[in-house]
Design an enzyme around this catalytic site. Structure first.
Site, PDB file in Angstrom:
ATOM      1  N   LYS A  38       4.159  30.959 -62.714  1.00 19.85           N
ATOM      2  CA  LYS A  38       4.506  29.534 -62.802  1.00 19.85           C
ATOM      3  C   LYS A  38       5.485  29.106 -61.718  1.00 19.85           C
ATOM      4  CE  LYS A  38       6.107  29.158 -66.897  1.00 19.85           C
ATOM      5  NZ  LYS A  38       5.963  30.583 -67.227  1.00 19.85           N
ATOM      6  N   THR A  64       6.245  30.605 -58.882  1.00 21.32           N
ATOM      7  CA  THR A  64       5.600  30.718 -57.573  1.00 21.32           C
ATOM      8  C   THR A  64       4.689  29.520 -57.318  1.00 21.32           C
ATOM      9  OG1 THR A  64       5.672  33.126 -57.749  1.00 21.32           O
ATOM     10  CG2 THR A  64       4.107  32.195 -56.159  1.00 21.32           C
ATOM     11  N   ARG A 112      14.537  26.095 -63.383  1.00 17.45           N
ATOM     12  CA  ARG A 112      15.624  26.694 -64.158  1.00 17.45           C
ATOM     13  C   ARG A 112      16.319  27.783 -63.338  1.00 17.45           C
ATOM     14  NH1 ARG A 112      12.821  29.093 -69.163  1.00 17.45           N
ATOM     15  NH2 ARG A 112      11.287  29.542 -67.560  1.00 17.45           N
ATOM     16  N   LYS A 144      11.590  41.745 -66.192  1.00 19.44           N
ATOM     17  CA  LYS A 144      10.982  40.755 -65.313  1.00 19.44           C
ATOM     18  C   LYS A 144      11.402  40.891 -63.849  1.00 19.44           C
ATOM     19  CE  LYS A 144      10.177  35.745 -65.220  1.00 19.44           C
ATOM     20  NZ  LYS A 144      10.521  34.457 -65.840  1.00 19.44           N
ATOM     21  N   ALA A 167      12.343  29.609 -73.253  1.00 21.33           N
ATOM     22  CA  ALA A 167      11.420  28.763 -74.014  1.00 21.33           C
ATOM     23  C   ALA A 167      10.979  29.396 -75.327  1.00 21.33           C
ATOM     24  CB  ALA A 167      10.190  28.429 -73.172  1.00 21.33           C
ATOM     25  N   PHE A 211       7.383  30.043 -70.171  1.00 19.31           N
ATOM     26  CA  PHE A 211       6.326  30.717 -70.910  1.00 19.31           C
ATOM     27  C   PHE A 211       5.061  29.855 -70.978  1.00 19.31           C
ATOM     28  CE2 PHE A 211      10.050  33.090 -72.828  1.00 19.31           C
ATOM     29  CZ  PHE A 211       9.813  34.233 -72.091  1.00 19.31           C
ATOM     30  N   PHE A 252      -5.701  36.524 -56.887  1.00 20.05           N
ATOM     31  CA  PHE A 252      -5.461  37.952 -56.628  1.00 20.05           C
ATOM     32  C   PHE A 252      -6.645  38.491 -55.826  1.00 20.05           C
ATOM     33  CE2 PHE A 252      -2.289  37.383 -59.789  1.00 20.05           C
ATOM     34  CZ  PHE A 252      -1.384  38.440 -59.663  1.00 20.05           C
ATOM     35  N   TRP A 274       1.194  32.443 -53.013  1.00 24.88           N
ATOM     36  CA  TRP A 274       1.933  33.700 -52.879  1.00 24.88           C
ATOM     37  C   TRP A 274       1.724  34.281 -51.476  1.00 24.88           C
ATOM     38  CZ3 TRP A 274       1.246  38.795 -51.687  1.00 24.88           C
ATOM     39  CH2 TRP A 274       2.279  39.676 -52.035  1.00 24.88           C
TER      40      TRP A 274
END
Length: 558
Positions: free
Chosen positions: A73, A75, A96, A107, A275, A303, A384, A412
């Protein structure tokens, strides 16, 4: 060219001085407080400047239900903002702040990834400008004053068995979940059961993210309920005369932080409630600044859309009178295959059967956004290398059945250039009809609001309250808080309150085991399942790979 880690990409970046980023936004020097060359706080008084533009378009980035495969999210949010600027739009991203708990836990860093990052990445992921430390200090000052009041004669008649305010620390530390304190004799306080939450679960964090200025901050802080008396009356921070000192600790933390992306797109990063145990959005002030400074404000909610987006729309937008123009739902083919039952080790192999089985998770999030909340939506597939054309076509076809387009996001690997297609679709959606609505009405009673969320968003058969939660519901209503919005504390790994139910489960009941009023923040927290307000570290925490050399260069933050 060899593979570069996120931190290596960030450390190779040529940042502009933050004064230049602010100047490009038209922010006068009197509103800027520098924290070195590449970070600044922006005084919220800027928002009362009469020369500001009308609000731009608000774009929310959310995602499918999280999996170990990752969704991306942040990214995507960063890459979308960069992409919008690539096509000539004045865009700003509002995010955030990362919590140290996840940074040192599973993470790792949380400032985006690859060539779609906010920088200085190391500062943002670690102490940044000290906001979280200020929040923890304010929270713990209130806890100290509460226990001191009891120690010094307890004029308010506080029942130590009915204390609801816990201390916090910005770290994953399961050892502190449940403790006994005040040991060592009369001079050391009254012995009692106690515990710690993680800082991002503190009501002070929520208040900081919802307050508009210092008077509003003080009013909200004063309303925090910390305990109940022997005759069951609430005791507040105002009753303990803690409000002024708490606000003094928070006066600078109240100001949003300005940084930049790798491509020099302005980024406001401020506040960081989780969240799954809080409301999961950056501060209202930062979002308002982004809206006033740019034509497009891109923000994210934590999330999956059942948690972060629901709270963003039902709590934050309602309180701040915000109206999103479009929503981006981020998904990966890999994550959808995981929801279809594929193990993480096998996610790079084409599996159309598993993908079809996992797709209902994405489709349910999309349907909630478009049908329940009435907002235009696009699905961003975070690309990906192992994704196959057949898999991508299946996702595209299923989403088109719901009238929603799918766009491949390559931010990315390519930064803003990889977000151009997504940016164009977002611009198109922002001009579409908008029928924004909330998922529940405020004045229908606590149980009906819980039922609406569980049935309409989670697609549960219903909700049940334990005897304890039902008693709390009646007491909260008696105290006059029954019309507040609901903040669900629920596992992030499932639509249900059972983390093992992947995909889009049906036929389940959500059990609410605890209800707590956050009177200062202005919502009711409903705890479900085995949700923890203090996470623990994994077997091999990310902290084991983080280091700093003799020159102060940090490694291992992803």
């Amino acid at each position: 060219m060899g593979f570069k880690s996120d931190i290596e990409i960030a450390q190779d970046a040529q940042m502009l001085e933050i004064k230049e980023i602010a100047a490009n936004l038209g922010i006068e020097d009197k509103y800027i407080e520098l924290y070195g060359n590449y970070k600044a706080k922006i005084d919220y008084k800027l928002l009362s400047d009469k020369a500001l533009n009308p609000n731009g378009k608000l774009v929310l980035v959310t995602a499918i239900t999280p999996t170990p495969a990752g969704e991306g999210k942040t990214t995507t949010s960063v890459g979308l903002a960069d992409g919008l600027r690539k096509i000539g739009k004045k865009a700003i991203v509002a995010l955030r702040e990362p919590s140290l708990g996840p940074v040192f836990g599973i993470k790792g860093g949380a400032a985006g990834g690859g060539y779609a990052q906010v920088v200085p990445m190391e500062d943002i992921n670690l102490h940044f400008t000290g906001d979280f430390h200020a929040i923890g200090a304010a929270n713990n000052l209130l806890a100290a004053m509460l226990d001191n009041h009891i120690q010094q004669g307890n004029l308010l008649g506080i029942d130590p068995r009915k204390i609801t305010w816990r201390r916090v620390v910005d770290m994953n530390d399961r050892q502190l979940r449940n403790i006994v304190d005040g040991l060592g004799g009369k001079a050391n306080g009254m012995p009692r059961e106690d515990g710690f939450d993680i800082t991002v679960a503190s009501e002070v964090m929520a208040i900081l993210c919802l307050a508009s200025d210092i008077p509003d901050l003080k009013n909200r802080l004063s309303r925090i309920i910390v305990s109940y008396t022997y005759d069951d009356k609430p005791v507040t921070a105002g009753d303990l005369k803690a409000t002024g000192a708490m606000a003094a600790l928070l006066k600078d933390a109240l100001k949003p932080n300005l940084v930049q992306t790798l491509e020099h797109t302005p980024a406001f990063i401020h506040g960081g409630p989780f969240a799954n145990i809080a409301h999961g959005c950056n501060s209202i002030t930062a979002t308002r600044m982004a809206l006033k400074m740019g034509d497009y404000a891109v923000t994210e909610a934590g999330f999956g859309a059942d948690l972060g987006a629901e709270k963003f729309l039902d709590i934050k937008c309602r309180m701040a009178d915000l109206k999103p123009s479009a929503v981006v739902v981020v998904a990966t083919v890999r994550a959808l295959k995981h929801h279809g039952g594929v193990l993480k080790a096998n996610l790079n192999q084409e599996n159309l059967v598993a993908l079809e089985k996992g797709l209902p998770n994405l489709l349910q999030h999309v349907e909630n956004v478009t049908k329940v909340f009435g907002l235009p939506c696009v699905v961003a597939i975070n690309a990906f290398p192992a994704d196959t054309s057949a898999e991508l076509k299946m996702v595209e076809d299923k989403c088109k059945d719901l009238g929603v387009n799918v766009v491949l996001s390559e931010v990315w690997a390519k930064g803003g250039e990889g977000g151009v297609a997504l940016a164009k679709e977002v611009v198109r959606l922002c001009d579409q009809p908008n029928y924004f609505n909330y998922s529940y009405e405020l004045n229908t009673g606590i149980e009906k609001k819980l039922e609406d969320i569980c049935k309409r968003i989670y697609h549960a058969n219903g909700v049940q309250l334990t005897a304890k939660a039902r008693k709390q519901m009646h007491r909260i209503t008696e105290l006059g808080f029954g019309n507040l919005p609901i903040c669900m504390a629920k596992t992030q790994y499932s639509f249900s309150d059972d983390a093992t139910l992947l995909g889009a489960p049906k036929g389940f009941i959500v059990t609410v085991c605890n209800l707590k009023v956050s009177a200062g923040a202005g919502f009711i927290i409903a705890l479900t399942g085995d949700i923890m307000t203090m996470p623990g570290l994994p077997k091999i925490p990310a902290a084991e790979n983080i280091d700093v050399d003799e020159n102060g260069k940090i490694t291992g933050l992803f």
